[in-house]
Motif scaffolding. Structure first.
Motif, PDB file in Angstrom:
ATOM      1  N   ALA A 177       0.836  -1.204   0.000  1.00  0.00           N
ATOM      2  CA  ALA A 177       0.000   0.000   0.000  1.00  0.00           C
ATOM      3  C   ALA A 177       0.866   1.247   0.000  1.00  0.00           C
ATOM      4  O   ALA A 177       0.556   2.249   0.639  1.00  0.00           O
ATOM      5  CB  ALA A 177      -0.922  -0.009   1.216  1.00  0.00           C
ATOM      6  N   GLY A 178       1.957   1.183  -0.724  1.00  0.00           N
ATOM      7  CA  GLY A 178       2.886   2.298  -0.865  1.00  0.00           C
ATOM      8  C   GLY A 178       3.820   2.003  -2.016  1.00  0.00           C
ATOM      9  O   GLY A 178       3.936   0.847  -2.463  1.00  0.00           O
ATOM     10  N   PRO A 179       4.510   3.010  -2.549  1.00  0.00           N
ATOM     11  CA  PRO A 179       5.362   2.814  -3.723  1.00  0.00           C
ATOM     12  C   PRO A 179       6.651   2.077  -3.402  1.00  0.00           C
ATOM     13  O   PRO A 179       7.115   2.068  -2.257  1.00  0.00           O
ATOM     14  CB  PRO A 179       5.649   4.250  -4.173  1.00  0.00           C
ATOM     15  N   VAL A 180       7.214   1.447  -4.428  1.00  0.00           N
ATOM     16  CA  VAL A 180       8.519   0.807  -4.305  1.00  0.00           C
ATOM     17  C   VAL A 180       9.367   1.189  -5.513  1.00  0.00           C
ATOM     18  O   VAL A 180       8.839   1.549  -6.571  1.00  0.00           O
ATOM     19  CB  VAL A 180       8.419  -0.729  -4.217  1.00  0.00           C
ATOM     20  N   GLU A 181      10.657   1.105  -5.350  1.00  0.00           N
ATOM     21  CA  GLU A 181      11.588   1.263  -6.455  1.00  0.00           C
ATOM     22  C   GLU A 181      12.183  -0.105  -6.735  1.00  0.00           C
ATOM     23  O   GLU A 181      12.536  -0.835  -5.801  1.00  0.00           O
ATOM     24  CB  GLU A 181      12.689   2.262  -6.098  1.00  0.00           C
ATOM     25  N   ALA A 206      12.936   1.111 -12.160  1.00  0.00           N
ATOM     26  CA  ALA A 206      11.615   1.725 -12.318  1.00  0.00           C
ATOM     27  C   ALA A 206      10.997   1.937 -10.947  1.00  0.00           C
ATOM     28  O   ALA A 206      11.427   1.352  -9.954  1.00  0.00           O
ATOM     29  CB  ALA A 206      10.713   0.835 -13.164  1.00  0.00           C
ATOM     30  N   THR A 207       9.995   2.795 -10.870  1.00  0.00           N
ATOM     31  CA  THR A 207       9.218   2.969  -9.644  1.00  0.00           C
ATOM     32  C   THR A 207       7.819   2.442  -9.910  1.00  0.00           C
ATOM     33  O   THR A 207       7.273   2.606 -11.003  1.00  0.00           O
ATOM     34  CB  THR A 207       9.153   4.441  -9.210  1.00  0.00           C
ATOM     35  N   VAL A 208       7.249   1.803  -8.894  1.00  0.00           N
ATOM     36  CA  VAL A 208       5.938   1.173  -9.037  1.00  0.00           C
ATOM     37  C   VAL A 208       5.030   1.719  -7.947  1.00  0.00           C
ATOM     38  O   VAL A 208       5.339   1.614  -6.760  1.00  0.00           O
ATOM     39  CB  VAL A 208       6.028  -0.364  -8.912  1.00  0.00           C
ATOM     40  N   PRO A 209       3.897   2.321  -8.311  1.00  0.00           N
ATOM     41  CA  PRO A 209       3.005   2.902  -7.294  1.00  0.00           C
ATOM     42  C   PRO A 209       2.325   1.830  -6.460  1.00  0.00           C
ATOM     43  O   PRO A 209       2.341   0.640  -6.796  1.00  0.00           O
ATOM     44  CB  PRO A 209       1.983   3.678  -8.144  1.00  0.00           C
ATOM     45  N   ALA A 210       1.719   2.242  -5.378  1.00  0.00           N
ATOM     46  CA  ALA A 210       0.992   1.316  -4.507  1.00  0.00           C
ATOM     47  C   ALA A 210      -0.047   0.554  -5.313  1.00  0.00           C
ATOM     48  O   ALA A 210      -0.837   1.139  -6.053  1.00  0.00           O
ATOM     49  CB  ALA A 210       0.309   2.094  -3.385  1.00  0.00           C
ATOM     50  N   GLY A 211      -0.021  -0.769  -5.198  1.00  0.00           N
ATOM     51  CA  GLY A 211      -0.985  -1.598  -5.900  1.00  0.00           C
ATOM     52  C   GLY A 211      -0.868  -1.553  -7.409  1.00  0.00           C
ATOM     53  O   GLY A 211      -1.774  -1.994  -8.112  1.00  0.00           O
ATOM     54  N   GLY A 212       0.265  -1.060  -7.922  1.00  0.00           N
ATOM     55  CA  GLY A 212       0.406  -0.875  -9.361  1.00  0.00           C
ATOM     56  C   GLY A 212       1.271  -1.920 -10.033  1.00  0.00           C
ATOM     57  O   GLY A 212       1.850  -2.795  -9.407  1.00  0.00           O
TER      58      GLY A 212
END
Length: 304
Positions: free
Chosen positions: A75-79, A99-105
């Protein structure tokens, strides 16, 4: 708390194939769960896990190649960084690719040519975005009705000597004490299934999520994150995605994970580009402002 690199070697040691590969995401660690079945004969994609999957590497066949997709269940972004073992395959962008990936993305990290079949891939993941701009706020003492007793402060030689924990604080406290949100934020990740502490004499990979026992990670609006670790079994009372308000109860202290005595491990961290760094913070204690840099630690403080 010992070094636990959220450098999640999402150690998706994945062989080339279409399908989803589960992998850990809050800290570095190898997983042992099998990947999804393949629609057609192809090399097997495997990964290993020590708790529920937080990130998946999905390899999806496309004309002329394969898409490598990072799926973020937090429920938060990750790199993330996708890399190959040995000579990198032909890919766009070239590996290693970040890349960066948004929460739940989900995000396509790279497109790989079919000639790369058989390549072993690994996905590294770090929580948070690498653009956090720290706001200097005053944190609330995170324990209700508990006297201040610091087992290990800033730079404690027992387990606070690495970048991720240099500015961590271990509060010695009786198990079952209410743990409060020290600052407003969104609950990014929780773990509540640990039943006991690990034997501190055992050899344990410090990158294994189990060293933290039960924990809560809260994302603040400036991109920093607070970690509350070693909570008791079933001692988490907030859910991922919920907003935690300063001063509200989020869990109960315990002695789970790699810990020699009951305590709450509290640290504020930021992603500094595929690496976590702990940050110094100001906190209002029961009797006024705390100065952790001046706190004397016990000779044998609680282990993480």
């Amino acid at each position: 708390m010992r070094r636990v690199r959220w450098h999640t070697t999402l150690a998706l040691s994945a062989m080339w194939a279409a399908g989803a590969v589960q992998a850990q995401t809050p800290s570095t660690g190898h997983w042992t769960d099998a990947a999804a079945a393949q629609a057609a004969p192809a090399p097997v994609a495997t990964a290993t896990s020590k708790s529920a999957p937080r990130v998946e590497l999905e390899l999806r066949a496309r004309f002329g190649g394969t898409e490598a997709i990072a799926l973020n269940h937090l429920a938060g972004p990750v790199e993330v960084t996708l890399q190959a073992e040995g000579a990198p395959p032909i890919a766009t962008p070239a590996l290693p690719a970040r890349a960066t990936v948004p929460a739940g993305g989900r995000v396509v990290v790279a497109n790989l040519r079919d000639e790369a079949a058989g390549t072993r891939l690994s996905l590294l993941a770090v929580p948070g975005l690498p653009v956090a701009r720290v706001r200097h706020v005053e944190y609330l003492y995170p324990l209700r009705d508990a006297p201040l007793q610091i087992a290990q402060g800033y730079g404690g030689g027992f387990s606070h000597a690495d970048a991720e924990n240099r500015h961590a604080v271990d509060f010695a406290v009786t198990p079952g004490t209410p743990v409060l949100a020290a600052r407003d934020g969104v609950v990014m990740q929780v773990e509540a299934d640990a039943t006991a502490r690990l034997d501190p004499r055992a050899t344990v990979d410090p990158a294994d999520d189990r060293v933290r026992g039960n924990f809560i990670r809260i994302l603040h609006d400036d991109g920093t994150m607070a970690l509350y670790a070693h909570l008791q079994q079933a001692g988490v009372v907030v859910a991922p995605g919920a907003r935690a308000l300063r001063g509200t109860i989020i869990g109960f202290s315990g002695n789970t994970g790699l810990s020699t005595a009951p305590h709450l491990h509290f640290v504020v961290q930021a992603n500094r580009g595929m690496r976590l760094e702990s940050l110094p913070f100001r906190m209002l204690g029961p009797d006024g402002p705390l100065r952790f840099g001046q706190v004397q630690t016990d000779p044998a403080p609680a282990a993480p």
